[in-house]
Design a protein around this motif. Structure first.
Motif, PDB file in Angstrom:
ATOM      1  N   PRO B  50      -3.130   5.518   0.070  1.00 49.51           N
ATOM      2  CA  PRO B  50      -3.017   5.719  -1.373  1.00 49.51           C
ATOM      3  C   PRO B  50      -4.038   6.732  -1.889  1.00 49.51           C
ATOM      4  O   PRO B  50      -3.736   7.534  -2.779  1.00 49.51           O
ATOM      5  CB  PRO B  50      -3.260   4.328  -1.965  1.00 49.51           C
ATOM      6  N   LEU B  53      -2.700  10.125  -1.335  1.00 45.93           N
ATOM      7  CA  LEU B  53      -1.616  10.443  -2.278  1.00 45.93           C
ATOM      8  C   LEU B  53      -2.157  10.761  -3.669  1.00 45.93           C
ATOM      9  O   LEU B  53      -1.655  11.672  -4.339  1.00 45.93           O
ATOM     10  CB  LEU B  53      -0.629   9.273  -2.358  1.00 45.93           C
ATOM     11  N   SER B  57      -1.904  14.235  -5.621  1.00 42.27           N
ATOM     12  CA  SER B  57      -1.369  14.298  -6.992  1.00 42.27           C
ATOM     13  C   SER B  57      -2.282  15.140  -7.891  1.00 42.27           C
ATOM     14  O   SER B  57      -1.810  15.828  -8.806  1.00 42.27           O
ATOM     15  CB  SER B  57      -1.242  12.885  -7.588  1.00 42.27           C
TER      16      SER B  57
ATOM     17  N   THR C  28       4.001  11.526  -9.083  1.00 41.60           N
ATOM     18  CA  THR C  28       3.832  12.543  -8.039  1.00 41.60           C
ATOM     19  C   THR C  28       3.778  11.917  -6.648  1.00 41.60           C
ATOM     20  O   THR C  28       4.370  12.454  -5.706  1.00 41.60           O
ATOM     21  CB  THR C  28       2.565  13.385  -8.297  1.00 41.60           C
ATOM     22  N   SER C  29       3.087  10.794  -6.516  1.00 46.14           N
ATOM     23  CA  SER C  29       3.015  10.132  -5.205  1.00 46.14           C
ATOM     24  C   SER C  29       4.410   9.877  -4.629  1.00 46.14           C
ATOM     25  O   SER C  29       4.651  10.089  -3.439  1.00 46.14           O
ATOM     26  CB  SER C  29       2.303   8.774  -5.319  1.00 46.14           C
ATOM     27  N   ALA C  31       7.162  11.422  -5.516  1.00 44.99           N
ATOM     28  CA  ALA C  31       7.849  12.695  -5.245  1.00 44.99           C
ATOM     29  C   ALA C  31       7.410  13.252  -3.891  1.00 44.99           C
ATOM     30  O   ALA C  31       8.204  13.826  -3.150  1.00 44.99           O
ATOM     31  CB  ALA C  31       7.560  13.701  -6.353  1.00 44.99           C
ATOM     32  N   ILE C  32       6.120  13.060  -3.558  1.00 44.26           N
ATOM     33  CA  ILE C  32       5.611  13.547  -2.267  1.00 44.26           C
ATOM     34  C   ILE C  32       6.184  12.719  -1.121  1.00 44.26           C
ATOM     35  O   ILE C  32       6.568  13.248  -0.084  1.00 44.26           O
ATOM     36  CB  ILE C  32       4.059  13.462  -2.233  1.00 44.26           C
ATOM     37  N   GLN C  33       6.249  11.421  -1.320  1.00 42.11           N
ATOM     38  CA  GLN C  33       6.618  10.525  -0.213  1.00 42.11           C
ATOM     39  C   GLN C  33       7.558   9.455  -0.772  1.00 42.11           C
ATOM     40  O   GLN C  33       7.127   8.365  -1.149  1.00 42.11           O
ATOM     41  CB  GLN C  33       5.329   9.892   0.331  1.00 42.11           C
ATOM     42  N   HIS C  37       7.505   1.814   1.007  1.00 47.81           N
ATOM     43  CA  HIS C  37       6.174   1.444   1.481  1.00 47.81           C
ATOM     44  C   HIS C  37       5.096   2.110   0.615  1.00 47.81           C
ATOM     45  O   HIS C  37       4.082   1.499   0.264  1.00 47.81           O
ATOM     46  CB  HIS C  37       6.033   1.861   2.946  1.00 47.81           C
ATOM     47  N   VAL C  38       5.338   3.373   0.257  1.00 49.62           N
ATOM     48  CA  VAL C  38       4.370   4.096  -0.566  1.00 49.62           C
ATOM     49  C   VAL C  38       4.241   3.439  -1.937  1.00 49.62           C
ATOM     50  O   VAL C  38       3.134   3.290  -2.476  1.00 49.62           O
ATOM     51  CB  VAL C  38       4.785   5.582  -0.690  1.00 49.62           C
ATOM     52  N   ILE C  41       1.893   0.482  -1.464  1.00 52.36           N
ATOM     53  CA  ILE C  41       0.462   0.715  -1.244  1.00 52.36           C
ATOM     54  C   ILE C  41      -0.201   1.369  -2.467  1.00 52.36           C
ATOM     55  O   ILE C  41      -1.338   1.076  -2.787  1.00 52.36           O
ATOM     56  CB  ILE C  41       0.160   1.544   0.038  1.00 52.36           C
ATOM     57  N   VAL C  42       0.543   2.220  -3.174  1.00 52.65           N
ATOM     58  CA  VAL C  42      -0.050   2.843  -4.361  1.00 52.65           C
ATOM     59  C   VAL C  42      -0.211   1.802  -5.469  1.00 52.65           C
ATOM     60  O   VAL C  42      -1.252   1.739  -6.125  1.00 52.65           O
ATOM     61  CB  VAL C  42       0.776   4.061  -4.823  1.00 52.65           C
ATOM     62  N   ARG C  43       0.794   0.982  -5.641  1.00 50.93           N
ATOM     63  CA  ARG C  43       0.659  -0.078  -6.658  1.00 50.93           C
ATOM     64  C   ARG C  43      -0.488  -1.025  -6.322  1.00 50.93           C
ATOM     65  O   ARG C  43      -1.223  -1.469  -7.205  1.00 50.93           O
ATOM     66  CB  ARG C  43       1.971  -0.865  -6.779  1.00 50.93           C
ATOM     67  N   ALA C  45      -3.165  -0.171  -4.739  1.00 48.71           N
ATOM     68  CA  ALA C  45      -4.407   0.551  -5.059  1.00 48.71           C
ATOM     69  C   ALA C  45      -4.694   0.470  -6.559  1.00 48.71           C
ATOM     70  O   ALA C  45      -5.837   0.255  -6.971  1.00 48.71           O
ATOM     71  CB  ALA C  45      -4.314   2.017  -4.618  1.00 48.71           C
TER      72      ALA C  45
END
Lengths: 75, 75, 75, 75, 75, 75
Positions: B50, B53, B57, C28-29, C31-33, C37-38, C41-43, C45
């Motif tokens: 994360p 990413l 961003s 953006t995260s 859009a990149i991936q 799963h992303v 993990i971003v949520r 974070a």
């Protein structure tokens, strides 16, 4: 050592401007600390550390903003 | 390798401008270090980190500022 | 996927502009991936990492600078 | 939740502009993740982590650049 | 201590502007904390830490944006 | 507490502008978290952490961009 290749921010095309931004970004480390050991550790970071590469991409983006403004965005 | 797709910052719409900003941001790593190993580690960072990413961003946001200014913000 | 909601940077008010900046920053995260799963993990974070939240706040600030300039700062 | 207090970037003085920039910077975390746990961990980071405080200062500086430009730098 | 060498942002050439940006970036640490120990630990970071060098390159890029704008990009 | 010393971004010289930028950058931590413990941990970071000093230098560079623009770069 030339800090700004060609001593100018004016470039014919966005492609050339991007190349200049990458040059400016990458050579700052060596301008700060001009020894061979630094070249080795920075190259190693670029070859093996995704965080280092993303941080270097941020530097390139910042330099490109300047180069693009200098060229009036090649409008 | 094309560093600036289409060799222009001019885009018809904000959507196209955003896509250009993402392209610029993501391909810098490979412009700095053009080998397959780098593609693997950076993709792995995007897939699993994360922090990676969010840092990417930030690069996109910086590139988008330039692209948006180039297009006079599509006003 | 829409990278720029509404395909425009023009907003009626600072409040709407801020909401757009947050949308741009957060998506953006993905859009990149673009995989589930992303998103997880971003949520995670954002829910648990103060450093991740501060870094995301930096992205929002950068996007907001662009949106505000696009709208001539709602002067 | 108000994302932009007063729904305006226009401030009478630099002092008010600085206060607005700090508000914008600090409330982004809660806009991204509006739950009480986040308030706790972010406040803890501000109370105990110098790195968190410096990173938050960077966000404030970026927001202030926008607010100052909006007000034509109170010239 | 002079915080801005020559007390001016105006430079004859991009090369001189770049040198000024590097000076501004590097001396801030010592302006913040003017003791010898700091000089030692910062120099050690520049000599041995690729992350430190990339972060310092980011500072240089930001200072250079200001110096270049001050000089109207030497157009 | 004064967030902007003198409640103005206008400075007679680049040197004064730089001093203002440093003040703005350094006092944000205390504006965010106004207690003595924070003063201790942030000062310790400036005294002992090169990463903290470089990150603080980035904040100064960002504030200086604003102050310099406010003063039309002292042209």
């Amino acid at each position: 050592m030339d800090l700004v290749p060609g001593n100018s921010l004016i470039c014919g095309t966005p492609e050339e401007g991007r190349r200049l931004a990458i040059s400016l970004a990458l050579q700052t480390s060596f301008a700060i600390q001009p020894d061979e050991h630094v070249q080795t550790i920075v190259r190693d970071a670029y070859a093996n550390s995704p965080d280092g590469l993303i941080a270097a991409s941020q530097v390139v983006a910042t330099e490109f903003a300047t180069v693009a403004a200098a060229n009036n965005y090649w409008r």
